[in-house]
Design a protein around this motif. Sequence first.
Motif, PDB file in Angstrom:
ATOM      1  N   ALA A   1      -5.117   9.490  -6.216  1.00  0.00           N
ATOM      2  CA  ALA A   1      -6.075   8.918  -5.697  1.00  0.00           C
ATOM      3  C   ALA A   1      -5.650   8.187  -4.537  1.00  0.00           C
ATOM      4  O   ALA A   1      -6.535   7.735  -3.818  1.00  0.00           O
ATOM      5  CB  ALA A   1      -6.696   7.749  -7.187  1.00  0.00           C
ATOM      6  N   SER A   2      -4.415   8.199  -4.284  1.00  0.00           N
ATOM      7  CA  SER A   2      -3.735   7.681  -3.773  1.00  0.00           C
ATOM      8  C   SER A   2      -3.651   7.319  -1.910  1.00  0.00           C
ATOM      9  O   SER A   2      -3.284   7.314  -1.089  1.00  0.00           O
ATOM     10  CB  SER A   2      -2.952   5.901  -4.212  1.00  0.00           C
ATOM     11  N   TYR A   3      -2.711   8.435  -2.621  1.00  0.00           N
ATOM     12  CA  TYR A   3      -2.245   9.585  -1.520  1.00  0.00           C
ATOM     13  C   TYR A   3      -3.228  11.435  -1.857  1.00  0.00           C
ATOM     14  O   TYR A   3      -2.451  12.102  -2.418  1.00  0.00           O
ATOM     15  CB  TYR A   3      -0.949   9.635  -1.228  1.00  0.00           C
TER      16      TYR A   3
ATOM     17  N   SER B   1      14.372   7.516  -4.763  1.00  0.00           N
ATOM     18  CA  SER B   1      12.258   7.585  -5.045  1.00  0.00           C
ATOM     19  C   SER B   1      12.229   7.516  -3.338  1.00  0.00           C
ATOM     20  O   SER B   1      13.854   7.371  -2.872  1.00  0.00           O
ATOM     21  CB  SER B   1      11.943   5.437  -5.575  1.00  0.00           C
ATOM     22  N   VAL B   2      11.728   7.162  -2.958  1.00  0.00           N
ATOM     23  CA  VAL B   2      10.486   8.136  -2.176  1.00  0.00           C
ATOM     24  C   VAL B   2       9.296   7.193  -1.459  1.00  0.00           C
ATOM     25  O   VAL B   2       9.208   7.297  -2.338  1.00  0.00           O
ATOM     26  CB  VAL B   2      10.235   9.409  -1.511  1.00  0.00           C
ATOM     27  N   ARG B   3       9.436   6.489  -0.548  1.00  0.00           N
ATOM     28  CA  ARG B   3       8.636   5.592  -0.803  1.00  0.00           C
ATOM     29  C   ARG B   3       7.479   6.114   1.146  1.00  0.00           C
ATOM     30  O   ARG B   3       8.025   6.007   1.773  1.00  0.00           O
ATOM     31  CB  ARG B   3       8.905   4.287   0.004  1.00  0.00           C
ATOM     32  N   PHE B   4       6.305   6.483  -0.004  1.00  0.00           N
ATOM     33  CA  PHE B   4       5.774   7.096   1.338  1.00  0.00           C
ATOM     34  C   PHE B   4       4.978   5.992   1.902  1.00  0.00           C
ATOM     35  O   PHE B   4       3.696   5.981   1.062  1.00  0.00           O
ATOM     36  CB  PHE B   4       4.828   8.479   0.628  1.00  0.00           C
ATOM     37  N   PRO B   5       4.318   5.706   3.617  1.00  0.00           N
ATOM     38  CA  PRO B   5       3.577   4.482   3.985  1.00  0.00           C
ATOM     39  C   PRO B   5       2.807   5.672   3.899  1.00  0.00           C
ATOM     40  O   PRO B   5       2.517   7.264   3.798  1.00  0.00           O
ATOM     41  CB  PRO B   5       4.175   4.801   5.303  1.00  0.00           C
TER      42      PRO B   5
ATOM     43  N   GLY C   1       0.743  -1.213  -0.337  1.00  0.00           N
ATOM     44  CA  GLY C   1      -0.012   0.041   0.337  1.00  0.00           C
ATOM     45  C   GLY C   1       0.757   1.051   0.290  1.00  0.00           C
ATOM     46  O   GLY C   1      -0.251   2.342  -0.022  1.00  0.00           O
ATOM     47  N   ALA C   2       2.226   0.628   0.006  1.00  0.00           N
ATOM     48  CA  ALA C   2       3.150   1.910   0.287  1.00  0.00           C
ATOM     49  C   ALA C   2       2.630   3.138  -1.342  1.00  0.00           C
ATOM     50  O   ALA C   2       2.679   1.815  -1.517  1.00  0.00           O
ATOM     51  CB  ALA C   2       4.866   1.520   0.521  1.00  0.00           C
ATOM     52  N   LEU C   3       3.061   4.116  -1.234  1.00  0.00           N
ATOM     53  CA  LEU C   3       3.615   5.089  -2.567  1.00  0.00           C
ATOM     54  C   LEU C   3       4.541   5.012  -2.855  1.00  0.00           C
ATOM     55  O   LEU C   3       5.736   5.842  -1.965  1.00  0.00           O
ATOM     56  CB  LEU C   3       2.498   6.551  -2.698  1.00  0.00           C
ATOM     57  N   THR C   4       5.338   4.648  -4.263  1.00  0.00           N
ATOM     58  CA  THR C   4       7.162   4.663  -4.633  1.00  0.00           C
ATOM     59  C   THR C   4       7.167   6.280  -5.910  1.00  0.00           C
ATOM     60  O   THR C   4       6.446   6.105  -6.457  1.00  0.00           O
ATOM     61  CB  THR C   4       7.460   3.645  -4.889  1.00  0.00           C
TER      62      THR C   4
END
Lengths: 787, 263
Positions: free
Chosen positions: B84-86, B160-164, B65-68
């Motif tokens: 849509a996701s965040y 990259s940056v991974r956002f919970p 579910g995290a957004l990269t």
Amino acid sequence: MPKDSGIGASPKRREDVRFLTGTGNYTDDINLRGQAYVHFLRSDVAHGRINGVNTDAAEGMPGVVRIFTGADFEGVGGLPCGWQVTDRHGEVMQEPAHPVLAQGKVRHVGDPIAAVVAETYEQARDAAEAIEVDIEDLPAVIDMKAALKDGAPKVHDDLTSNLCYDWGFVEENREAVDEAIRNAAHVTTLELVNQRLVANPMEPRVAVGDYSRANDESTLYTTSQNPHVIRLLMGAFVLGIPEHKLRVVAPDVGGGFGSKIFHYAEEAFCTFAARQLNRPVKWTSSRSEAFLSDAQGRDHVTKIELALDGDNNFVALRTDTHANMGAYLSTFSTSVPTWLHGVLMAGNYKTPLIYVNVKAVFTNTVPVDAYRGAGRPEATFQLERVIDKAARELGVDPIALRRQNFITEFPYATPVAVEYDTGDYVATMDKLEEIADLSGFAARRAESEKRGKLRGLGVNCYIEACGIAPSALVGQLGARAGLYDAATVRVNATGSISVMVGAHSHGQGHETAFPQVVAEMLGIDESMVDIVHGDSSRIPFGMGTYGSRSLAVCGSAMVRATEKIINKSKKIAAHLMEASEADIELKDGQFTVAGTDKSVAWGDVTLAAYVPHNYPLEEIEPGLEETAFYDPANFTYPAGAYACEVEVDPETGKVTIERFAAADDFGNVVNPMIVDGQVHGGLAQGIGQALLEGCVYDADGQLLSASYMDYAMPRADDLPFYSVDHSCQTPCTHNPLGVKGCGEAGAIGSPPSVVNAVVDALQSGGHKVDHVDMPLTPSRVWAAMQG
Amino acid sequence: MYEFEFERPGSISDAVAALKTDEAQALGGGQTLIPTMKQRLANPAKLVSLTGIGEMQGVCVEDDGALTIGGATPHAVVAEKAAASYPALAALAGNIGDPAVRNRGTIGGSLANNDPSACYPAAALASGAVIVTNAREIPADDYFQGMFATALEEGEIITSVRFPVPRAANYQKFDQAASRFALVGVFVARFDDGVRVAVTGASEDGVFRWSEAEAALGSDFSAAALDGLALPADGMIGDLHGTPEYRAHLAAVLTRRAVQAAA
């Protein structure tokens, strides 16, 4: 039914086609064969003694043509000041030298020390970095009051102090004003700052100097509002070039707002260097340089006192202002806080006694000069703020207090030396109440309160003096120039017309509006008339465009010249129709003989003038070209009433302009659409001053607001939709068009209404705030609410 | 602008190699570096553009579910692809600068620069994002080290940056009137295991977490939970646009508003 042509119609601006399609010809678009580029090495300290400028290493850098320093300008004139003010003791102002490149000292950050001319701009900049400048830092004076203290560092060592002048106006009224204030039933006092602004025209300044050895002629292409003024000042006072050997061209100019009136060091340098080097030299200001070298605006610190009698009639007004000149006297700097400020202090009101004191002060900052409104906004702001404060102190309606004190009979001689020829301040206030829907304010405030917002209403009036004149008067007041203007109407053989005007259009729409006048007078199509401006070799000697003067002064010259054309063409028509000149009528481009069916067309007459086969050569010359110079009998006095509604977010202090209405009396209006646009732009700048813009130096004289990262210009979403009306028209009584001028009104009239509205909003929320200094940033408004 | 070499490698490894040259500097969208160079305030010998590296582009939702987000992804792409996701992150990205800035400026560039008034650092810190570089993964809590200071080593690239993705989130930005950077910006992110509040624009130490607010909101996610909480003015930025006291006050106001908007 609106007209579709002529005076009063709103044809679209013909110049916009080239501006909007990228086919304008701005100074930076001008590139000459063999052109070199100059970069100015500018001081990075506000005050310092120049012990040495070593250019040895830089001279050897790639592409360097020549490096100039202050030493190259010894024996060359300095930049002149165009207005000598005489102080309250009868002494003339202190007037320091203003060298093209710094000599001996630097006096503000941005003061040019050296000029590197090179084959490319980047090479010039590279070489400038290799110049070794030995500057001994001196303490800077930034604050005006500190600058006047005994022992303060002197900006100019050869002056007695940092005081340029101590002006009193009207000096003879001083004691009477003091006494009236001592004895008044109520005195309202307000101390305020009219903060320094940066003009920020969209186009930065540019200069291209050219020289022709073949005929010893110099040409300067420059971003100017008044090419003939530059030719006169630069030719006669700085470089010693006679007018017939000096051409100044100001082509398309992307806004000026006053900052392009003045004669600047860079344009004198380019003209000088082109002669020295025998090749064109070009300078294009960066935006960063513009912040450090364009004359800045306003910067007044004022205390104003308004005295009222027991019936709330204004009985006396006293104001005390410190006006910042910056480090040198820019061209018209000295006139702004005096003759463009003090004489407007009566405003729209019959205050019988007024005294204005202005101390002009030198500081280690960029020079200050006229900026849209120039002195009149400063006068209006303090007057309309103190009236608003008085109304609140006395618990009376601010509009009613103004109405009670309005001047209602004209002509009206104010106690500050001017005579208003005409006006109707009741009518503009009535119109304002209508277009601003003031009766609906209470409901709007209640709705805002429901959303947790404080809503405020600010109203004010303004009066302006445009078309400063007559020359004989301004000469007595210290102007070193005349303030007439000129137009040449050249009718061509087939009837088309070129009108060469001394006014300069840099956003005002002259190319559209001026032909409307000529076409209406002659009854021909506007498309047959073109305006020529901005080139001293093509136009008669005119004084340019500033102070909302173009139509009132130059337009009047154009009318006079067109009248001469009509007179001569009637003589020709009379000859062609074998009739008496007295019987000739001109209508819709046709000459007719009264009481007959005889007629000749405009084009028949113009052709006869240039192909004089059948022509009264014994009586009149061939050709059809006339020039008129016009020197007005008085200023014009546009006036109006403005209303601003704001919302203040009590949590953040953020102010939003919800409504803004402007009811102006500009006299007759030639192109209402252009006038709307002028008002809109003026309002944007006035609201910008009220809420956003502020030019700030630190204590060492470093400019903190030196870019758009920190200097906040108004953007479209900072501004509301305006309600603008100019249907109240009391025509000027002394110029042929009955026009007054509209360019500065919005910038003059709007700051007080915004501040009045914010104070009203804060008071409605229970905050005991009676003034907040501009710009009304959220941080400042929030701090004011905290008490 | 001074002269410089320019390279536009197609892979992360080539970029890393190119950055080993003396005085080489990575170039994202150039929205800060290029104006700085034009003013001659920066003088890199070589610019290594990261915009040609395909693997550093784009937005994708991971299995957990995290957004990269690729390090070279422009703000405008984040605004569109993360909507849509965040949505709170997408809204933040869609309100940075103007369209030209959003089409050039990249998330990696913004985070590497760590301007104290930038928006992205607030999102990364409040989201508990992981900054992924060519060499390692850096938790946001360790990454931001003060104004314009980060944990990045010389030559290290944010790939990259991974956002919970939180249950609820909101970013409140109060514009500085001139630059339209954040005078103060507050990002509130509500996760199942707690609330994170990050404040940008306010502190002389750059983006920071407001731990008292986080604790209060962790037990009661409502604006009322913040009553009585205030940030000290000490250490806040004071400049033309706002005093330290104002910034401290504004941070609290914006936190309440973010909570209200997220709730």
